[in-house]
Design a protein around this motif. Sequence first.
Motif, PDB file in Angstrom:
ATOM      1  N   PHE A  50       0.865  -1.179   0.000  1.00 26.59           N
ATOM      2  CA  PHE A  50       0.000   0.000   0.000  1.00 26.59           C
ATOM      3  C   PHE A  50       0.900   1.227   0.000  1.00 26.59           C
ATOM      4  O   PHE A  50       1.785   1.366   0.857  1.00 26.59           O
ATOM      5  N   GLU A  51       0.695   2.101  -0.983  1.00 26.50           N
ATOM      6  CA  GLU A  51       1.512   3.311  -1.111  1.00 26.50           C
ATOM      7  C   GLU A  51       0.603   4.540  -1.120  1.00 26.50           C
ATOM      8  O   GLU A  51      -0.347   4.611  -1.907  1.00 26.50           O
ATOM      9  N   HIS A  52       0.896   5.482  -0.229  1.00 25.59           N
ATOM     10  CA  HIS A  52       0.127   6.721  -0.103  1.00 25.59           C
ATOM     11  C   HIS A  52       1.046   7.893  -0.427  1.00 25.59           C
ATOM     12  O   HIS A  52       2.134   8.018   0.147  1.00 25.59           O
ATOM     13  N   GLU A  54       1.256  12.160  -0.980  1.00 24.75           N
ATOM     14  CA  GLU A  54       0.708  13.513  -0.878  1.00 24.75           C
ATOM     15  C   GLU A  54       1.699  14.486  -1.511  1.00 24.75           C
ATOM     16  O   GLU A  54       2.861  14.558  -1.091  1.00 24.75           O
ATOM     17  N   ASN A  61      -4.735  13.070  -3.261  1.00 28.63           N
ATOM     18  CA  ASN A  61      -3.660  12.179  -2.857  1.00 28.63           C
ATOM     19  C   ASN A  61      -3.785  10.849  -3.582  1.00 28.63           C
ATOM     20  O   ASN A  61      -4.884  10.435  -3.957  1.00 28.63           O
ATOM     21  N   ASN A  63      -3.498   6.762  -3.608  1.00 28.65           N
ATOM     22  CA  ASN A  63      -3.566   5.567  -2.766  1.00 28.65           C
ATOM     23  C   ASN A  63      -3.529   4.353  -3.688  1.00 28.65           C
ATOM     24  O   ASN A  63      -4.462   4.155  -4.478  1.00 28.65           O
ATOM     25  N   SER A  65      -2.971   0.196  -3.878  1.00 33.55           N
ATOM     26  CA  SER A  65      -2.897  -1.101  -3.206  1.00 33.55           C
ATOM     27  C   SER A  65      -2.662  -2.147  -4.288  1.00 33.55           C
ATOM     28  O   SER A  65      -3.583  -2.483  -5.046  1.00 33.55           O
ATOM     29  N   PRO A  95      -7.784   0.039  -3.073  1.00 31.03           N
ATOM     30  CA  PRO A  95      -7.681   1.386  -3.655  1.00 31.03           C
ATOM     31  C   PRO A  95      -6.796   1.413  -4.898  1.00 31.03           C
ATOM     32  O   PRO A  95      -5.714   0.835  -4.915  1.00 31.03           O
ATOM     33  N   TYR A  98      -4.536   6.217  -8.242  1.00 31.76           N
ATOM     34  CA  TYR A  98      -3.143   6.604  -8.490  1.00 31.76           C
ATOM     35  C   TYR A  98      -2.879   6.599  -9.986  1.00 31.76           C
ATOM     36  O   TYR A  98      -3.592   5.951 -10.756  1.00 31.76           O
TER      37      TYR A  98
END
Length: 413
Positions: A50-52, A54, A61, A63, A65, A95, A98
């Motif tokens: 999982f990469e978030h 900002e 943003n 998100n 997965s 999610p 992205y």
Amino acid sequence: MKTWVLAPLGAATILGASTLYAQESTDDDASSLTEMITGIDAKLNFRHRFEHVERDAFEKNANASTLRSRLTLETASYNGFVVLGEVDNVTAIGPDDYNSTENGQTQFPVVADPEGTDLNQLLVRYTHSDSGTVGTLGRQRINHSDQRFIGGVAWRQNEQTYDGLRGQWKGGDLSVDYAYVAQINRIFGPDDGVQAAQWEGQNHFLKADYKAGEKQKFSAFLYELQIDEDPNYPGNRSVNNSTRTVGVEYSGSFGPFGLAAALATQSDTGDSLQSYTAPYYKLEGSYKFSGLKASVRYEVLGGDNGVGFKTPLATLHKFQGWADKFLVTPGDGIEDLQLGLTGSVGKVKLGAFYHDFQAEDSSADFGTEIDLVATWPISKSWSLQGKYANFSSDNPDRFDDTQVAWMTIQFKL
């Protein structure tokens, strides 16, 4: 995909004649082609991340997965020959807000993990242990030294691999590694998007290492990249990555002290539309004490004629901060001063790093970054990792503030 890379599928014809000139079988070798095939070793590897992200430049943003599933099949050795095949699949689960560089969701920041199924490796490898020689034909993984110039970008879900012929030789304290690569299978595949999934061309990787004692190593390298022009992409995304890089490096340790240094120069070559000559150098020192390791690294990628020193085949995420703000070197170059501290608490490995970024060829300050990581090898099959990167810009007209957080779990058998 170039058809010649499928040559490993015809490996049986080579293997059938190999007994005429191959080394004698060892106790671990298969005694026949049948045993070679029935002795296939199968491995499975699953990595969910999982990469978030900002970024100030985006209202939304990112998100992501994603799950990378990998199957690797490797035959037993027969007269020194091994055949290996590896397939990867990357799927978004949960999610998917992205920009994968291929899915068209440009309202989000980039997370360069496009979905798809890809042939990651397909090769024939011959090892002649008596002469210290290894030859590899096909689609393969190539990593040189710390992967500053040539690497597999294994951090991303779709790994970078190379179609070509590689020869490695080791005799005493000297080793030589040469590869001719006709196609580079990039992390942006398997399908083209904003970036090309493959680069074709005539590329030469040459590296020689000399061990001067048990803990000292000197290296020299020449990387000649001649990337073909791609009418679907501008020069900076294809032919302008044609470069000639020549350099030397050193790594060694003296008790608790470690030292590494490198010096290189790069110029345009092939059909590149650019004209420049840029320097590269680094100096790194470390000290181990009380279960900790402190390090300081000063690295410079120069600029010339508005073009920065290029490292298009590097495992770039390892260098200049995990926020990936400098995957392409600015035209006025970059100086990176990095301070690091690593250690462990029980089985959990910890790391903290600080970067200060400035231009090499001007007075510009780019910004600073803090990177944190914790890795927990739960067992031989399971591992868990959390990472965080925070880039603070000193030059918002060129670089925006960025925060990235990752959680990765990996299972293999």
